[in-house]
Scaffold this active site. Structure first.
Site, PDB file in Angstrom:
ATOM      1  N   HIS A 190      39.464  66.531  55.809  1.00  0.00           N
ATOM      2  CA  HIS A 190      40.927  66.660  55.712  1.00  0.00           C
ATOM      3  C   HIS A 190      41.385  66.712  54.261  1.00  0.00           C
ATOM      4  O   HIS A 190      42.566  66.530  53.987  1.00  0.00           O
ATOM      5  CB  HIS A 190      41.597  65.515  56.471  1.00  0.00           C
ATOM      6  CG  HIS A 190      41.210  65.483  57.920  1.00  0.00           C
ATOM      7  ND1 HIS A 190      41.762  66.335  58.855  1.00  0.00           N
ATOM      8  CD2 HIS A 190      40.278  64.754  58.577  1.00  0.00           C
ATOM      9  CE1 HIS A 190      41.207  66.106  60.029  1.00  0.00           C
ATOM     10  NE2 HIS A 190      40.306  65.148  59.890  1.00  0.00           N
ATOM     11  N   LYS A 220      40.790  36.882  36.680  1.00  0.00           N
ATOM     12  CA  LYS A 220      40.271  36.507  37.988  1.00  0.00           C
ATOM     13  C   LYS A 220      41.392  36.229  38.979  1.00  0.00           C
ATOM     14  O   LYS A 220      41.322  36.592  40.138  1.00  0.00           O
ATOM     15  CB  LYS A 220      39.396  35.262  37.815  1.00  0.00           C
ATOM     16  CG  LYS A 220      38.810  34.714  39.093  1.00  0.00           C
ATOM     17  CD  LYS A 220      37.599  35.495  39.470  1.00  0.00           C
ATOM     18  CE  LYS A 220      36.985  35.041  40.775  1.00  0.00           C
ATOM     19  NZ  LYS A 220      36.294  36.155  41.435  1.00  0.00           N
ATOM     20  N   ASN A 259      51.594  29.514  31.951  1.00  0.00           N
ATOM     21  CA  ASN A 259      50.983  30.487  32.844  1.00  0.00           C
ATOM     22  C   ASN A 259      52.083  31.003  33.756  1.00  0.00           C
ATOM     23  O   ASN A 259      52.759  30.205  34.398  1.00  0.00           O
ATOM     24  CB  ASN A 259      49.878  29.824  33.676  1.00  0.00           C
ATOM     25  CG  ASN A 259      49.309  30.760  34.723  1.00  0.00           C
ATOM     26  OD1 ASN A 259      49.337  31.970  34.563  1.00  0.00           O
ATOM     27  ND2 ASN A 259      48.802  30.197  35.803  1.00  0.00           N
ATOM     28  N   GLY A 260      52.286  32.310  33.794  1.00  0.00           N
ATOM     29  CA  GLY A 260      53.326  32.877  34.652  1.00  0.00           C
ATOM     30  C   GLY A 260      54.201  33.816  33.853  1.00  0.00           C
ATOM     31  O   GLY A 260      53.823  34.283  32.777  1.00  0.00           O
ATOM     32  N   TRP A 295      46.030  35.767  29.553  1.00  0.00           N
ATOM     33  CA  TRP A 295      46.006  37.134  30.054  1.00  0.00           C
ATOM     34  C   TRP A 295      47.388  37.674  29.731  1.00  0.00           C
ATOM     35  O   TRP A 295      48.394  37.223  30.270  1.00  0.00           O
ATOM     36  CB  TRP A 295      45.751  37.169  31.558  1.00  0.00           C
ATOM     37  CG  TRP A 295      45.606  38.564  32.100  1.00  0.00           C
ATOM     38  CD1 TRP A 295      44.481  39.344  32.076  1.00  0.00           C
ATOM     39  CD2 TRP A 295      46.623  39.347  32.736  1.00  0.00           C
ATOM     40  NE1 TRP A 295      44.736  40.560  32.650  1.00  0.00           N
ATOM     41  CE2 TRP A 295      46.040  40.596  33.070  1.00  0.00           C
ATOM     42  CE3 TRP A 295      47.954  39.130  33.050  1.00  0.00           C
ATOM     43  CZ2 TRP A 295      46.740  41.605  33.700  1.00  0.00           C
ATOM     44  CZ3 TRP A 295      48.663  40.141  33.681  1.00  0.00           C
ATOM     45  CH2 TRP A 295      48.055  41.369  34.007  1.00  0.00           C
ATOM     46  N   CYS A 312      46.570  33.099  33.334  1.00  0.00           N
ATOM     47  CA  CYS A 312      46.206  32.286  32.179  1.00  0.00           C
ATOM     48  C   CYS A 312      45.540  31.011  32.673  1.00  0.00           C
ATOM     49  O   CYS A 312      45.759  30.575  33.794  1.00  0.00           O
ATOM     50  CB  CYS A 312      47.440  31.936  31.369  1.00  0.00           C
ATOM     51  SG  CYS A 312      48.295  33.411  30.782  1.00  0.00           S
ATOM     52  N   LYS A 356      34.405  47.877  43.111  1.00  0.00           N
ATOM     53  CA  LYS A 356      33.450  47.190  42.222  1.00  0.00           C
ATOM     54  C   LYS A 356      33.077  48.093  41.050  1.00  0.00           C
ATOM     55  O   LYS A 356      32.993  47.649  39.912  1.00  0.00           O
ATOM     56  CB  LYS A 356      32.171  46.794  42.985  1.00  0.00           C
ATOM     57  CG  LYS A 356      32.298  45.660  43.962  1.00  0.00           C
ATOM     58  CD  LYS A 356      32.388  44.295  43.335  1.00  0.00           C
ATOM     59  CE  LYS A 356      33.802  43.842  43.157  1.00  0.00           C
ATOM     60  NZ  LYS A 356      34.464  43.196  44.248  1.00  0.00           N
ATOM     61  N   GLU A 368      35.321  48.887  49.006  1.00  0.00           N
ATOM     62  CA  GLU A 368      34.889  47.769  48.154  1.00  0.00           C
ATOM     63  C   GLU A 368      33.853  48.249  47.129  1.00  0.00           C
ATOM     64  O   GLU A 368      33.893  47.843  45.962  1.00  0.00           O
ATOM     65  CB  GLU A 368      34.326  46.639  49.043  1.00  0.00           C
ATOM     66  CG  GLU A 368      33.669  45.485  48.326  1.00  0.00           C
ATOM     67  CD  GLU A 368      34.585  44.693  47.390  1.00  0.00           C
ATOM     68  OE1 GLU A 368      35.783  45.001  47.304  1.00  0.00           O
ATOM     69  OE2 GLU A 368      34.072  43.777  46.716  1.00  0.00           O
ATOM     70  N   ARG A 399      40.086  33.219  33.923  1.00  0.00           N
ATOM     71  CA  ARG A 399      41.483  33.476  34.293  1.00  0.00           C
ATOM     72  C   ARG A 399      42.188  34.403  33.312  1.00  0.00           C
ATOM     73  O   ARG A 399      43.268  34.920  33.606  1.00  0.00           O
ATOM     74  CB  ARG A 399      42.251  32.148  34.367  1.00  0.00           C
ATOM     75  CG  ARG A 399      41.688  31.178  35.371  1.00  0.00           C
ATOM     76  CD  ARG A 399      42.483  29.909  35.365  1.00  0.00           C
ATOM     77  NE  ARG A 399      43.804  30.111  35.894  1.00  0.00           N
ATOM     78  CZ  ARG A 399      44.141  30.025  37.164  1.00  0.00           C
ATOM     79  NH1 ARG A 399      43.226  29.710  38.059  1.00  0.00           N
ATOM     80  NH2 ARG A 399      45.373  30.228  37.557  1.00  0.00           N
ATOM     81  N   GLU A 427      36.076  48.477  38.542  1.00  0.00           N
ATOM     82  CA  GLU A 427      36.429  47.315  37.709  1.00  0.00           C
ATOM     83  C   GLU A 427      35.290  46.888  36.788  1.00  0.00           C
ATOM     84  O   GLU A 427      35.549  46.368  35.701  1.00  0.00           O
ATOM     85  CB  GLU A 427      36.954  46.147  38.550  1.00  0.00           C
ATOM     86  CG  GLU A 427      35.962  45.422  39.390  1.00  0.00           C
ATOM     87  CD  GLU A 427      36.593  44.239  40.148  1.00  0.00           C
ATOM     88  OE1 GLU A 427      37.528  43.631  39.648  1.00  0.00           O
ATOM     89  OE2 GLU A 427      36.105  43.941  41.257  1.00  0.00           O
TER      90      GLU A 427
HETATM   91  O1  M6R Z   1      41.996  35.317  44.469  1.00  0.00           O
HETATM   92  P1  M6R Z   1      42.230  36.447  45.420  1.00  0.00           P
HETATM   93  O2  M6R Z   1      41.166  36.584  46.434  1.00  0.00           O
HETATM   94  O3  M6R Z   1      43.597  36.393  46.054  1.00  0.00           O
HETATM   95  O4  M6R Z   1      42.212  37.756  44.533  1.00  0.00           O
HETATM   96  C1  M6R Z   1      42.535  39.001  45.091  1.00  0.00           C
HETATM   97  C2  M6R Z   1      42.149  40.129  44.171  1.00  0.00           C
HETATM   98  O5  M6R Z   1      42.849  40.027  42.958  1.00  0.00           O
HETATM   99  C3  M6R Z   1      40.648  40.141  43.885  1.00  0.00           C
HETATM  100  O6  M6R Z   1      39.893  40.229  45.042  1.00  0.00           O
HETATM  101  C4  M6R Z   1      40.298  41.327  42.959  1.00  0.00           C
HETATM  102  O7  M6R Z   1      40.506  42.528  43.629  1.00  0.00           O
HETATM  103  C5  M6R Z   1      38.860  41.198  42.459  1.00  0.00           C
HETATM  104  N1  M6R Z   1      38.824  41.327  41.029  1.00  0.00           N
HETATM  105  C6  M6R Z   1      37.961  42.230  43.014  1.00  0.00           C
HETATM  106  O8  M6R Z   1      36.653  42.074  42.563  1.00  0.00           O
END
Ligand code: M6R
Length: 616
Positions: free
Chosen positions: A508, A611, A102-103, A76, A2, A489, A485, A27, A492
């Site tokens: 395998h 985020k 937040n939390g 969130w 949040c 991408k 990665e 966030r 998400e």
């Molecule tokens: O803020 P952080 O780098 O600790 O975040 C880690 C992951 O949550 C972050 O990299 C997430 O996987 C991204 N949304 C990927 O694009």
């Protein structure tokens, strides 16, 4: 998760709060709300499910009275669906008190039962409302917000940043913090609170980070920070290194498009000030102590998501250059087993936000077991660097889009600097070898700039593939984490099922997934630099091609061997093998973004995500 903002001062509070929420919306964007004590001393709130634009429309249709004291929240959702009723702020003390959170308050259920038994009622399904009602009950007893906070925090389990205002105390915002972020912004005749500095950077670049288990009270002219027992604590001011324009879209169609394009600068800025005469000297590590670094026998990298893939990529370089064994662990897996750590283990956490709860807990756990901890972080004043023995900041600038892009290349850059610093201290590379790696690193910004030129090609490819239901990604050696990665991408951003595999693993099991027409991205190692691996990956390509796969190869300019087998080849400039990931990842980021755009999706705020993941 949040986003939180608080304000006391004579600017238009609605504008300060809404501006702060706009910058914090990355966030969480399930709902948003504000509470303001108006100039006649009455508490007004407005809240709405959906993105911030829904609250903006609500305020336009039903404006609320402005005042000089307010709090704002983007959510969130954790406890309770994203509805108007579950949106923050929540009220207590007969609607005279408003609270945002937040939390997660883990013991909210017994607390709620206790309050229900006393006759209190609840309007929402949230854990936050329990804190609001509890705080309101305590306020009735002590008549002071900070005092009321001090008596309730001991009863709350879990992670929280809580901000509250009470209409009987106009001109005051009080916050309490445990394991979730909170930063103070120091203004002239006004003060701010925010989940991060983006909340108030438009108004001030002077900030103060608040430590664990602390309570902060702001008025227009004063800031007071105490521990949970009420003892004053020392705080340290810092200057925010970027200005408000850095967190604006600035003419780009999305933050993600802007951030992808900023990658050359993210690398260049992370290198700045850390290379002298072809040798890497990271000043932050000098403070850490060469003797300590020279004595490191093992490195454990903890991180999540994209940051973990940065760690997986850097493992190859650290082991090669510094000759120290490296394990890369997902923070949440590391934290809840019984890892063997000794005083000569160095734990490196990687986190763009510096607030990822899983990673924070892993760092604390490792330090409690006696390990030393270095953090790689992009956010000044964040919790993880504050908890660590040392920090190497990446200088990627604020990353707003939920999908991490420029932070990833900056993290790899910082880890490579770390590896070269360590190699120098340990004498595992000669000066000439070190200088050669440094030259490669310094050439990366220009090479990424060249890769950005494949934009049109990638856009066409994405349009052509917009109906695709599943995509596979293959890579080997440093190309493997890049395959992972690329798949992350795509998942998400474009909500397409995507998997990354080590190319050698294909036979395998995963090769069973290949059927005619299946798109497969292959990160191809350099035929020059990886002469032993290149033919093996080309064989893998042939194997899947024979089974009908459509190959999209990311290959070095001039790699003729892949041409006969690939439907599409996206070329990247020549680079030494360990540096290829910094180039190969860029078309994969662009592809995921373009495919999401082709599907009409919001690339900055993908569904269900936030985020910064500040709950475990
Ligand atoms: O803020 P952080 O780098 O600790 O975040 C880690 C992951 O949550 C972050 O990299 C997430 O996987 C991204 N949304 C990927 O694009």
């Amino acid at each position: 998760m949040c986003g939180i903002v608080g304000y006391v001062g004579s600017n238009k509070t609605v504008d300060v709060l809404m501006g702060g929420l706009r910058r914090l919306e990355y966030r969480g964007y399930d709902s948003a709300g504000i509470a303001i004590i108006d100039s006649s001393g009455v508490l007004n709130t407005a809240k709405k499910a959906g993105k911030l634009s829904a609250l903006t429309a609500e305020l336009k249709a039903h404006p609320i009275n402005d005042g000089q004291t307010g709090i704002g929240h983007t959510r969130w959702a954790t406890h309770g669906a994203p509805t108007d009723g579950n949106a923050h702020p929540h009220l207590g003390d007969n609607d005279k008190l408003a609270l945002i959170h937040n939390g997660i308050i883990e013991n909210f259920a017994p607390l709620r039962d206790e309050l229900l038994a006393e006759g209190f009622t609840f309007e929402s399904e949230t854990d936050t409302e329990v804190a609001a009602v509890l705080l309101g009950r305590e306020y009735q007893r002590v008549g002071d917000l900070a005092e009321a906070f001090r008596s309730i925090v001991a009863r709350l389990d879990g992670a929280f940043t809580l901000l509250a205002v009470h209409q009987d105390q106009p001109g005051v915002v009080v916050g309490a913090r445990r394991n979730s972020p909170l930063v103070i912004g120091l203004g002239d005749g006004e003060n701010f609170l925010g989940s991060d500095v983006a909340a108030f950077v438009e108004y001030t670049r002077r900030a103060v980070a608040i430590g664990q288990d602390q309570i902060v009270t702001i008025t227009a002219d004063a800031v007071t920070v105490t521990d949970f027992d009420g003892h004053p604590v020392e705080t340290e001011e810092f200057d925010i290194a970027w200005d408000a324009s850095a967190s604006e879209k600035g003419g780009w169609s999305s933050f993600m498009a802007k951030e992808v394009s900023e990658q050359p600068d993210a690398v260049a800025n992370t290198l700045r000030g850390r290379i002298t005469d072809g040798q890497v000297v990271v000043p932050e590590l000098t403070e850490f102590g060469d003797d300590v670094l020279a004595g490191i026998r093992r490195i454990v990298i903890v991180a999540c998501g994209t940051a973990a893939y940065a760690g997986q990529t850097a493992k190859y370089a650290i082991e090669k250059w510094a000759q120290v064994p490296v394990d890369v662990e997902l923070s949440h897996e590391f934290r809840y087993r019984d890892p063997v750590l000794t005083a000569d283990t160095l734990v490196i956490s990687i986190s763009q936000s510096g607030e990822t709860m899983d990673t924070l807990m892993a760092v604390k756990y490792a330090m409690a077991l006696g390990a030393r901890a270095i953090s790689i972080c992009n956010t000044q004043g964040a919790t993880i660097p504050r908890e660590s023995d040392a920090v190497i900041y990446t200088h990627a600038g604020p990353e707003v889009a939920v999908a991490s892009t420029k932070a990833f290349v900056a993290q790899i850059t910082a880890l490579y600097l770390f590896a070269l610093h360590l190699a120098r201290v340990r004498g595992s590379l000669t000066e000439a070898e070190q200088a050669a790696q440094v030259a490669e690193l310094q050439a990366i910004p220009e090479k990424i700039q060249a890769v950005l030129g494949v934009e049109d090609e990638v856009r066409q490819l994405a349009r052509w593939m917009s109906d695709t239901r599943a995509v596979l990604f293959l890579g080997r050696h440093v190309g493997f984490p890049i395959a992972l990665e690329g798949a992350l991408k795509l998942k998400e951003l474009a909500y397409i099922h995507a998997e990354g595999f080590a190319a050698g693993e294909l036979k395998h099991g995963p090769i069973a997934l290949i059927e005619p027409g299946q798109p497969v991205f292959v990160v191809v190692p350099s035929p020059r630099g990886s002469a032993h691996l290149h033919p093996k990956v080309v064989s893998n390509i042939q194997e899947i091609r024979a089974r009908g796969a459509r190959i999209i190869a990311i290959a070095e300019v001039g790699d003729a061997a892949v041409l006969p087998f690939a439907e599409t080849v996206i070329h990247i400039p020549l680079a030494a093998p360990l540096f290829e990931p910094l180039l190969a990842v860029v078309p994969l980021q662009m592809f995921a973004m373009e495919l999401a755009i082709a599907k009409g999706l919001d690339v900055d705020q993908p569904r269900n995500l936030a985020k910064s993941v500040t709950v475990e």
